[in-house]
Design a protein around this motif. Structure first.
Motif, mmCIF file in Angstrom:
data_model
loop_
_atom_site.group_PDB
_atom_site.id
_atom_site.type_symbol
_atom_site.label_atom_id
_atom_site.label_comp_id
_atom_site.label_asym_id
_atom_site.label_seq_id
_atom_site.Cartn_x
_atom_site.Cartn_y
_atom_site.Cartn_z
ATOM 1 N N ASP A 130 -37.989 -26.973 3.248
ATOM 2 C CA ASP A 130 -37.381 -26.051 4.367
ATOM 3 C C ASP A 130 -37.533 -24.683 4.418
ATOM 4 O OD1 ASP A 130 -35.321 -25.576 2.979
ATOM 5 O OD2 ASP A 130 -33.901 -27.154 3.673
ATOM 6 N N HIS A 180 -37.447 -31.888 0.151
ATOM 7 C CA HIS A 180 -36.575 -32.941 0.698
ATOM 8 C C HIS A 180 -37.799 -34.084 0.495
ATOM 9 C CE1 HIS A 180 -33.168 -30.771 2.479
ATOM 10 N NE2 HIS A 180 -34.368 -29.992 2.824
ATOM 11 N N SER A 223 -31.167 -32.960 0.310
ATOM 12 C CA SER A 223 -29.974 -33.485 1.026
ATOM 13 C C SER A 223 -30.638 -34.430 2.297
ATOM 14 C CB SER A 223 -29.291 -32.307 1.591
ATOM 15 O OG SER A 223 -30.146 -31.541 2.628
ATOM 16 N N VAL A 239 -31.436 -32.883 5.150
ATOM 17 C CA VAL A 239 -31.284 -31.974 6.067
ATOM 18 C C VAL A 239 -32.090 -30.804 5.961
ATOM 19 C CG1 VAL A 239 -29.715 -30.747 7.780
ATOM 20 C CG2 VAL A 239 -28.980 -33.024 6.934
ATOM 21 N N HIS A 288 -32.935 -27.037 6.348
ATOM 22 C CA HIS A 288 -32.453 -25.680 7.144
ATOM 23 C C HIS A 288 -33.455 -24.718 7.400
ATOM 24 C CE1 HIS A 288 -28.706 -27.551 5.871
ATOM 25 N NE2 HIS A 288 -28.921 -27.509 4.329
ATOM 26 N N GLU A 289 -33.808 -24.457 8.758
ATOM 27 C CA GLU A 289 -34.623 -23.596 9.269
ATOM 28 C C GLU A 289 -33.834 -22.318 9.997
ATOM 29 O OE1 GLU A 289 -37.571 -24.132 8.015
ATOM 30 O OE2 GLU A 289 -37.559 -26.407 7.951
ATOM 31 N N GLU A 290 -34.742 -21.114 10.084
ATOM 32 C CA GLU A 290 -34.414 -20.321 10.694
ATOM 33 C C GLU A 290 -35.360 -19.715 11.610
ATOM 34 O OE1 GLU A 290 -32.425 -15.874 9.921
ATOM 35 O OE2 GLU A 290 -31.542 -17.386 8.964
ATOM 36 N N ARG A 292 -30.122 -20.361 13.170
ATOM 37 C CA ARG A 292 -30.450 -21.362 11.961
ATOM 38 C C ARG A 292 -30.432 -22.674 12.667
ATOM 39 N NH1 ARG A 292 -27.217 -23.033 6.436
ATOM 40 N NH2 ARG A 292 -27.278 -25.053 6.698
ATOM 41 N N ASP A 351 -30.384 -27.101 11.883
ATOM 42 C CA ASP A 351 -30.482 -27.843 10.947
ATOM 43 C C ASP A 351 -31.276 -28.968 11.520
ATOM 44 O OD1 ASP A 351 -29.014 -26.344 9.105
ATOM 45 O OD2 ASP A 351 -27.071 -27.275 9.792
ATOM 46 N N ASP A 383 -28.292 -33.336 16.337
ATOM 47 C CA ASP A 383 -28.660 -32.142 15.662
ATOM 48 C C ASP A 383 -28.772 -30.802 16.656
ATOM 49 O OD1 ASP A 383 -29.027 -33.362 13.052
ATOM 50 O OD2 ASP A 383 -31.215 -33.390 13.546
ATOM 51 N N ASN A 428 -26.894 -27.556 16.710
ATOM 52 C CA ASN A 428 -27.526 -26.075 16.633
ATOM 53 C C ASN A 428 -27.144 -25.058 17.871
ATOM 54 O OD1 ASN A 428 -28.812 -26.924 14.255
ATOM 55 N ND2 ASN A 428 -30.393 -28.037 15.504
#
Length: 410
Positions: A193, A199, A222, A224, A226-228, A233, A235, A304, A308
């Motif tokens: 991510d 992952h 995890s 999950v 995490h991106e931005e 952000r 998830d 999600d 978000n």
């Protein structure tokens, strides 16, 4: 009636013609069309027929290049070498072409599909995404052979070729799963991510107990991601949908937002909305006085997206198929529609459902040239014309290309 001979296994010297949709070029031999992989237009090659359905065409792989085209290069991955024959990895179609030639081939395919299926003379230029042609892929799926080795499959085959690395995948992602043994028959999902967390998820296709359904288990990370994107952000479930090219979400969002041009107070739809990537920008455009309807069939993705976009109360979320949601006559008609359908495209029912609400603008995100051209043709039947189109090499070394089209109501 004389039965036609089966050419499977036969080797033919052919002169290769134009590129065709699907990662191959077209040659002809004794009146038959041969779709030849690992070639470039203008080359003379020795091709081995790999599949002969018995009609007017067959499929083949180049096994020797006798006259090379100017754009040919040595593949960066050893598993793409034509000398391997049936043991070549099937994940990449264009490693034998330099990046500029790859983009030219993809542009030619998209241009031809628009001409053939939509009746449009629309020359296409395919743009390069930041980051180069290698180490761009953040997500990958692997299979496991009977010895427990992780790998990829050859083209049109269920066999597994064990791998130690993959040069189009981000550094370290594949080596992590290649260094260990897995349950034979399992499927692996690898994702790195935006926070550089790895992952790894394993789906064991052969359950230990009778009648037990395959269960995905998280091996590393995890689960999950995490991106931005553009300061927001997101998830995302590591097994869920997210653009695989590390630069694609930022670039695609900019184009979609520019094409949508939703005004404050407007009504926007985001169909096949995933985890809310485009809905977030549409919400910013329409503001608190407008509304955004996001439709997504994956319940996990909708969950999600809810998280978000929890700071965007103007977004309404619907979990269900686009076809089912469009059947609701109580929907408020949109000013603009964004749709990002699966590879097969939106299709007639969805296109007619959108057009019946008469939005002034439709933004279509597509990862298949033929599907996009078919949908553009369907929209044309409903009074929409192609106004702008931008195409991107979001899948370097493969035949795939991403395109974003703006359609306006005439």
């Amino acid at each position: 009636m004389t039965e036609k001979p089966d050419w499977t296994g036969r080797r033919l010297e052919v002169e290769v013609g134009q590129v065709a949709h699907g990662g191959h070029c077209v040659a002809r031999y004794e009146g038959r069309v041969i779709f030849v992989r690992h070639t470039l237009p203008g080359e003379v090659v020795l091709a081995e027929v790999t599949d002969d359905p018995g009609g007017g065409f067959c499929r083949a792989d180049a096994v020797e290049i006798r006259t090379a085209a100017p754009g040919r290069v040595e593949p960066p991955c050893a598993l793409a070498d034509i000398a391997l024959g049936k043991d070549r990895c099937g994940g990449c179609d264009f490693q034998h072409a330099d990046p500029a030639t790859q983009r030219e081939l993809k542009a030619a395919v998209l241009t031809e599909q628009l001409r053939h299926l939509a009746g449009l003379d629309w020359p296409v230029t395919v743009r390069e995404l930041p980051g180069g042609a290698l180490r761009w892929r953040t997500r990958a799926r692997l299979a496991v052979d009977q010895k427990g080795n992780a790998g990829f499959r050859p083209h049109r085959s269920h066999r597994v070729i064990p791998v130690e690395d993959c040069p189009i995948t981000v550094e370290g992602a594949i080596s992590e799963v290649a260094d260990r043994r897995w349950r034979p028959g399992a499927e692996l999902t690898v994702a790195v991510d935006g926070a550089q967390e790895l992952h790894v998820t394993a789906l064991d296709r052969k359950p230990q107990k009778r009648n037990q359904r395959p269960v995905a288990r998280q091996v590393t990370g995890s689960g999950v991601a995490h991106e931005e994107v553009r300061g927001r952000r997101f998830d995302v479930a590591a097994q869920g949908f997210w653009q695989v090219h590390r630069s694609a979400p930022e670039v695609f969002t900019e184009v979609v937002t520019r094409f949508a041009a939703a005004e404050p107070g407007a009504v926007a739809w985001d169909l096949y909305g995933g985890v809310g990537l485009f809905a977030a920008e549409l919400a910013e455009q329409v503001g608190p006085g407008g509304s955004v309807l996001m439709v997504e069939s994956s319940k996990r993705a909708v969950e999600d997206a809810l998280a978000n976009l929890r700071d965007q109360p103007q977004v309404e979320f619907r979990a269900g198929t686009v076809e089912a949601v469009l059947a609701d006559d109580e929907l408020v008609a949109p000013d603009v529609v964004v749709l990002d359908p699966p590879r097969k495209g939106a299709g007639r029912k969805v296109v007619e459902g959108i057009a019946a609400r008469e939005p002034s603008r439709v933004v279509h995100v597509a990862c298949d040239p033929a599907a996009l051209a078919r949908d553009v043709s369907l929209f044309a039947e409903q009074g929409y014309e192609l106004a702008e189109l931008e195409a991107f090499d979001a899948f370097p070394m493969t035949h795939h290309v991403e395109a974003i089209a703006l359609l306006r109501r005439r």
